[in-house]
Enzyme design. Structure first.
Site, mmCIF file in Angstrom:
data_model
loop_
_atom_site.group_PDB
_atom_site.id
_atom_site.type_symbol
_atom_site.label_atom_id
_atom_site.label_comp_id
_atom_site.label_asym_id
_atom_site.label_seq_id
_atom_site.Cartn_x
_atom_site.Cartn_y
_atom_site.Cartn_z
ATOM 1 N N GLY A 188 -12.331 51.618 -32.508
ATOM 2 C CA GLY A 188 -13.284 51.297 -33.571
ATOM 3 C C GLY A 188 -14.656 50.994 -33.015
ATOM 4 O O GLY A 188 -14.983 51.371 -31.885
ATOM 5 N N HIS A 226 -18.512 58.396 -30.158
ATOM 6 C CA HIS A 226 -17.284 58.722 -30.906
ATOM 7 C C HIS A 226 -17.559 59.853 -31.897
ATOM 8 O O HIS A 226 -16.706 60.720 -32.116
ATOM 9 C CB HIS A 226 -16.782 57.503 -31.692
ATOM 10 C CG HIS A 226 -16.439 56.324 -30.843
ATOM 11 N ND1 HIS A 226 -17.231 55.204 -30.765
ATOM 12 C CD2 HIS A 226 -15.383 56.094 -30.019
ATOM 13 C CE1 HIS A 226 -16.671 54.325 -29.955
ATOM 14 N NE2 HIS A 226 -15.557 54.832 -29.473
ATOM 15 N N ASP A 264 -15.491 57.386 -19.945
ATOM 16 C CA ASP A 264 -14.431 56.639 -19.261
ATOM 17 C C ASP A 264 -13.635 57.648 -18.447
ATOM 18 O O ASP A 264 -12.511 58.015 -18.806
ATOM 19 C CB ASP A 264 -13.547 55.918 -20.288
ATOM 20 C CG ASP A 264 -14.328 54.841 -21.014
ATOM 21 O OD1 ASP A 264 -14.909 53.968 -20.348
ATOM 22 O OD2 ASP A 264 -14.393 54.886 -22.256
HETATM 23 O O1 PAF Z 1 -11.273 54.481 -24.918
HETATM 24 C C1 PAF Z 1 -10.796 53.739 -25.802
HETATM 25 O O2 PAF Z 1 -11.412 53.503 -26.845
HETATM 26 C C2 PAF Z 1 -9.431 53.099 -25.584
HETATM 27 O O3 PAF Z 1 -9.239 52.772 -24.246
HETATM 28 C C3 PAF Z 1 -8.277 53.963 -26.111
HETATM 29 C C4 PAF Z 1 -8.151 55.272 -25.352
HETATM 30 C C5 PAF Z 1 -8.465 54.248 -27.601
HETATM 31 C C6 PAF Z 1 -6.951 53.199 -25.939
HETATM 32 O O4 PAF Z 1 -6.957 51.992 -26.608
#
Ligand code: PAF
Length: 288
Positions: A31, A37, A150
């Site tokens: 979120g 995102h 990441d």
């Molecule tokens: O990158 C993220 O937002 C989180 O580490 C994930 C992959 C949704 C796991 O909780």
């Protein structure tokens, strides 16, 4: 956008899509969605017939000193952003739905998860690997989208999907950056105005290091080039700044041969904010 909060209903919704021969694009998130995102959701919407976003702040991946309670929770805004970029299904389970009993099973990816972020944040990648395995098992066959921001997390997830034969194609998407190079992250919101000015130093260091490796320079020269940028910014407390093998994340042992690639990883603390970033580099093949 349809919001689902039970595992059973989520499974059923995605099974229905597949029964109609629709390819499911899954975007797992915690979120507090931002443009990074949005770009994952948009990539999934380009490639797939239906985009399914998960929003779950996973307690397992927070260390005791990390503030789980303070993690931003902005579900209403997340639903708008997800819908705007092409998602039609959102899974937003409560903690009790994901972990109805104390969890006795943990997914641990050895080797790749132990260095860098793994060394600084013990247990973090076990928490990530465990929840991602659950999210992928719940979703079933799909394409799953994760950000290269990441990068180590992406490598850990690729490895667990391969090792556990999950019916998932993992797709890594390029990091989205501010105009001055700072990688988008929910944590940027914690930076003071003075820290925000210094934060793009991480990206500048990566660019300097990549130039060295791209020109055939040694890993040591690459480290020196990164350090020269980072040590110029006093309040930046560097945790690591390293050229590594792009798949194993082992430290790079020698200069790149023409056509070979490496990844540069950096982590630094700026005040109370811990920032990470990375960049890929490939040494060009000799012309002719
Ligand atoms: O990158 C993220 O937002 C989180 O580490 C994930 C992959 C949704 C796991 O909780």
């Amino acid at each position: 956008v349809q919001v689902i909060d039970t595992v059973a209903a989520w499974r059923k919704a995605l099974d229905v899509e597949r029964a109609h021969d629709r390819v499911v694009g899954l975007v797992p998130t915690m979120g507090a969605l931002h443009r990074g995102h949005a770009s994952l959701i948009a990539h999934a919407a380009d490639d797939c017939d239906v985009v399914a976003v998960t929003v779950f702040v996973n307690p397992l991946q927070f260390g005791p000193a990390e503030d789980l309670a303070a993690y931003p929770r902005t579900l209403e805004a997340d639903l708008d952003l997800a819908a705007e970029h092409g998602a039609s299904l959102v899974f937003a389970p409560a903690v009790e739905e994901m972990y109805p009993r104390p969890i006795a099973t943990s997914v641990s990816v050895s080797g790749i998860a132990s260095r860098w972020e793994g060394a600084s944040r013990p247990g973090h990648f076990d928490g990530v690997a465990t929840v991602v395995t659950k999210l992928l098992a719940q979703a079933g066959a799909c394409r799953a989208y994760f950000g290269e921001k990441d990068y180590q997390q992406l490598c850990v997830i690729r490895r667990l999907v391969a090792d556990l034969d999950l019916p998932v194609t993992v797709v890594g998407c390029p990091t989205v950056r501010e105009a001055d190079g700072l990688a988008l992250s929910s944590r940027n919101a914690y930076l003071t105005p003075d820290e925000r000015v210094l934060a793009p130093g991480l990206h500048r260091a990566l660019v300097a290091g990549a130039a060295v490796l791209g020109a055939g320079g040694s890993p040591d020269h690459c480290r020196q080039a990164m350090a020269a940028v980072l040590t110029g910014s006093d309040p930046l407390d560097v945790i690591y700044a390293e050229p590594v093998e792009p798949d194993t994340l082992e430290p790079l042992a020698a200069a790149l041969l023409p056509g070979a690639s490496a990844r540069l990883l950096v982590a630094a603390r700026l005040g109370r904010t811990r920032l990470i970033d990375n960049l890929g580099v490939t040494r060009a093949c000799a012309a002719g």
